[in-house]
Design a protein around this motif. Sequence first.
Motif, short mmCIF file in Angstrom:
data_model
loop_
_atom_site.label_atom_id
_atom_site.label_comp_id
_atom_site.label_asym_id
_atom_site.label_seq_id
_atom_site.Cartn_x
_atom_site.Cartn_y
_atom_site.Cartn_z
N CYS A 85 37.07 33.33 53.70
CA CYS A 85 37.77 33.32 52.40
C CYS A 85 37.74 31.91 51.80
CB CYS A 85 39.21 33.77 52.58
SG CYS A 85 40.18 33.59 51.08
N TYR B 113 39.50 37.26 43.94
CA TYR B 113 38.85 38.57 43.85
C TYR B 113 37.33 38.46 43.97
CZ TYR B 113 43.51 39.88 42.48
OH TYR B 113 44.87 40.06 42.48
N ILE C 16 47.82 38.77 52.53
CA ILE C 16 46.92 38.18 51.52
C ILE C 16 47.80 37.65 50.39
CG2 ILE C 16 45.06 38.56 49.86
CD1 ILE C 16 43.91 40.67 51.62
N TRP D 132 38.15 47.71 48.42
CA TRP D 132 38.67 47.52 47.06
C TRP D 132 39.40 48.79 46.63
CZ3 TRP D 132 39.49 43.12 45.21
CH2 TRP D 132 38.58 42.08 45.30
N GLY E 75 35.66 39.09 46.72
CA GLY E 75 35.18 40.20 47.56
C GLY E 75 34.47 39.77 48.83
S1 SF4 Z 1 38.69 38.40 47.58
FE1 SF4 Z 1 40.45 37.02 47.75
S2 SF4 Z 1 41.12 37.21 49.85
FE2 SF4 Z 1 39.04 38.02 49.77
S3 SF4 Z 1 37.70 36.27 50.26
FE3 SF4 Z 1 37.88 36.34 48.03
S4 SF4 Z 1 39.57 34.95 47.59
FE4 SF4 Z 1 39.73 35.45 49.75
#
Ligand code: SF4
Length: 195
Positions: free
Chosen positions: A66, A106, A99, A121, A108
């Motif tokens: 992340c 976001y 989280i 998702w 992903g």
């Molecule tokens: S979607 Fe959010 S929680 Fe997942 S890796 Fe990206 S920043 Fe991190």
Amino acid sequence: MSEHGERSAPGKGLVNGLAVTLKTMTRRSTTQQYPDVQPELPPRSRGVIALLEENCTVCMLCARECPDWCIYIDSHKEEVVVPGAARARQRNVLDRFDIDFSLCMYCGICIEVCPFDALHWSPEFEYSELDVLDLLHDKDRLGAWMPTVPPPPAHDVLGEPSKEEATAARKAAGPGAPTAARTARARPETPEPGK
Ligand code: SF4
Ligand code: SF4
């Protein structure tokens, strides 16, 4: 006065403005009356991240990858006694999976890297809070979003079977059934042109 300093015809600006107003009045409005009318979102919208807790092995890949460091995981080890096994096995038990959606961008990446399909998702987007600190959601809240995750798209009938499907088909066909590797070994080599 135009930008080049030329004087424009009197009333031209008013006529242009009225023309824009008339054009807009005759066009269909695109305003949606949310929250009375729910928006029609694409089924695979990135609304929120849902967690399928039983799939999570606490491998920590998602937290490590992340880019915002907004996934917080805690776990402990538990001994599992397998009857007939020489010694007890150990497994990770998930204690905390949070989280922080005030930091999440976001992207992903966590969903992409999870090797066990534990993150998905969900198109759910109505989880705004009055306090930014309340955007830290725990595993129970992330798990409650799982029923809103749309089913995966149907497999392409012309595509290659998945590894699991190929294994199941081979098992069903019996021990003598050819595997992909055996088929490749048995295939005669194509002679190079000119030989
Ligand atoms: S979607 Fe959010 S929680 Fe997942 S890796 Fe990206 S920043 Fe991190
Ligand atoms: S990558 Fe998947 S299995 Fe590993 S800790 Fe994250 S959610 Fe759990």
